[in-house]
Design an enzyme around this catalytic site. Sequence first.
Site, PDB file in Angstrom:
ATOM      1  N   ILE A 224       0.860  -1.198   0.000  1.00  0.00           N
ATOM      2  CA  ILE A 224       0.000   0.000   0.000  1.00  0.00           C
ATOM      3  C   ILE A 224       0.891   1.241   0.000  1.00  0.00           C
ATOM      4  O   ILE A 224       2.060   1.167   0.392  1.00  0.00           O
ATOM      5  CB  ILE A 224      -0.958   0.053   1.216  1.00  0.00           C
ATOM      6  CG1 ILE A 224      -0.194  -0.195   2.521  1.00  0.00           C
ATOM      7  CG2 ILE A 224      -2.125  -0.894   1.052  1.00  0.00           C
ATOM      8  CD1 ILE A 224      -0.958   0.214   3.761  1.00  0.00           C
TER       9      ILE A 224
ATOM     10  N   TYR B 282     -10.103  -7.455  16.973  1.00  0.00           N
ATOM     11  CA  TYR B 282      -9.167  -8.304  16.229  1.00  0.00           C
ATOM     12  C   TYR B 282      -9.710  -9.736  16.191  1.00  0.00           C
ATOM     13  O   TYR B 282      -9.778 -10.367  15.136  1.00  0.00           O
ATOM     14  CB  TYR B 282      -7.812  -8.265  16.935  1.00  0.00           C
ATOM     15  CG  TYR B 282      -6.713  -9.068  16.270  1.00  0.00           C
ATOM     16  CD1 TYR B 282      -6.198  -8.696  15.035  1.00  0.00           C
ATOM     17  CD2 TYR B 282      -6.157 -10.176  16.905  1.00  0.00           C
ATOM     18  CE1 TYR B 282      -5.167  -9.412  14.447  1.00  0.00           C
ATOM     19  CE2 TYR B 282      -5.125 -10.894  16.325  1.00  0.00           C
ATOM     20  CZ  TYR B 282      -4.633 -10.509  15.097  1.00  0.00           C
ATOM     21  OH  TYR B 282      -3.615 -11.222  14.517  1.00  0.00           O
TER      22      TYR B 282
ATOM     23  N   LYS C 290     -11.078 -11.990  13.150  1.00  0.00           N
ATOM     24  CA  LYS C 290     -10.433 -13.264  12.783  1.00  0.00           C
ATOM     25  C   LYS C 290     -11.444 -14.417  12.726  1.00  0.00           C
ATOM     26  O   LYS C 290     -11.363 -15.268  11.844  1.00  0.00           O
ATOM     27  CB  LYS C 290      -9.287 -13.590  13.757  1.00  0.00           C
ATOM     28  CG  LYS C 290      -8.058 -12.710  13.575  1.00  0.00           C
ATOM     29  CD  LYS C 290      -7.493 -12.812  12.173  1.00  0.00           C
ATOM     30  CE  LYS C 290      -6.283 -11.963  11.920  1.00  0.00           C
ATOM     31  NZ  LYS C 290      -5.883 -11.893  10.512  1.00  0.00           N
TER      32      LYS C 290
END
Length: 318
Positions: free
Chosen positions: A35, A143, A147
């Site tokens: 990126i 997170y 996941k």
Amino acid sequence: MKNILVIGSTGQIGSELTRELRKRYGNENVVAGYIKGAEPTGELKENGPSAECDVTNPEMISNVVKKHNIDTIYNLAALLSVVAEAKPRLAWKIGIDGLWNILEIARENKCAVFTPSSIGSFGPNTPHLQTPQDTVQRPGTIYGVSKVTTELLSDYYQKKYGVDTRSVRFPGIISYVTPPGGGTTDYAVDIYYSAVKGEQFVCPIQKGTMMDMMYMPDALNAAIQLMEADASKLIHHNGFNIASMSFDPEEIYNEIKKSKPDFKMVYDVDPLKQSIAESWPDSMDDSCARAEWGWKPQFDLQSMTIDMLKHLSEKLLK
Ligand code: AKB
């Protein structure tokens, strides 16, 4: 012949995975996706093709996949656990909206996709000792939520559209090449830097807090070996538990002290990191990965520590 795209090729895992894949499949067959602001440099840039590849921009990814005739995508774009708590919307945008984009492109272009899950996909009411492959997954962090969603969405695309999605649940990954940023397990990397620099280490995780960890060469082998595994032998596809070592701060400190007897560690526990660490497994049962695709780690705490100290000394004390 494989044509591989690594998304997040300049990150902690991506930088070494790209190098390893190029070694195995040829430099010209592995595209380093990056990126803006995290462009590849040095060997990563010079040895093979690279392309801007932002997971939040489906058109950009689609163009790269078509231009390089990609058949396998390693999708490593994600925010780690601690930084994700500060930026939950961004964590979701990269981890899940980004994954959706990749899975759609994979469906259209018949690509296989590897998107790592983590020990962070487990939560406080998961069994902590020898955490089974299939068990309770109710994490309390964004997170972890992302996941678990990664695993489920990848399974969904595999079942509904036949996209060849595969993944492991990575423990904390330890390496001397690119440092991690914003994870709960980062202390297990930082401690080696302090030891080699001759500095006292201030540990943010409480004594007695066990977490699964893995040395980078084993983590790279896991990803590549799973992607090469015979599909007919896989019962699971996404979220394989993989394990090689589990320790608390005292154990890693004492292992380092065998080579660096003057090394000192003190504690200044970070409440956020500590609460995340306590919600994760103490040790994982990886028998499904061993049975279904032959997972077998090479490094334990002792051999990793010898290798880390050797390489970090070469890197930092030149
Ligand atoms: C983190 O600490 O956030 C990561 C992980 C275990 O997924 N290293």
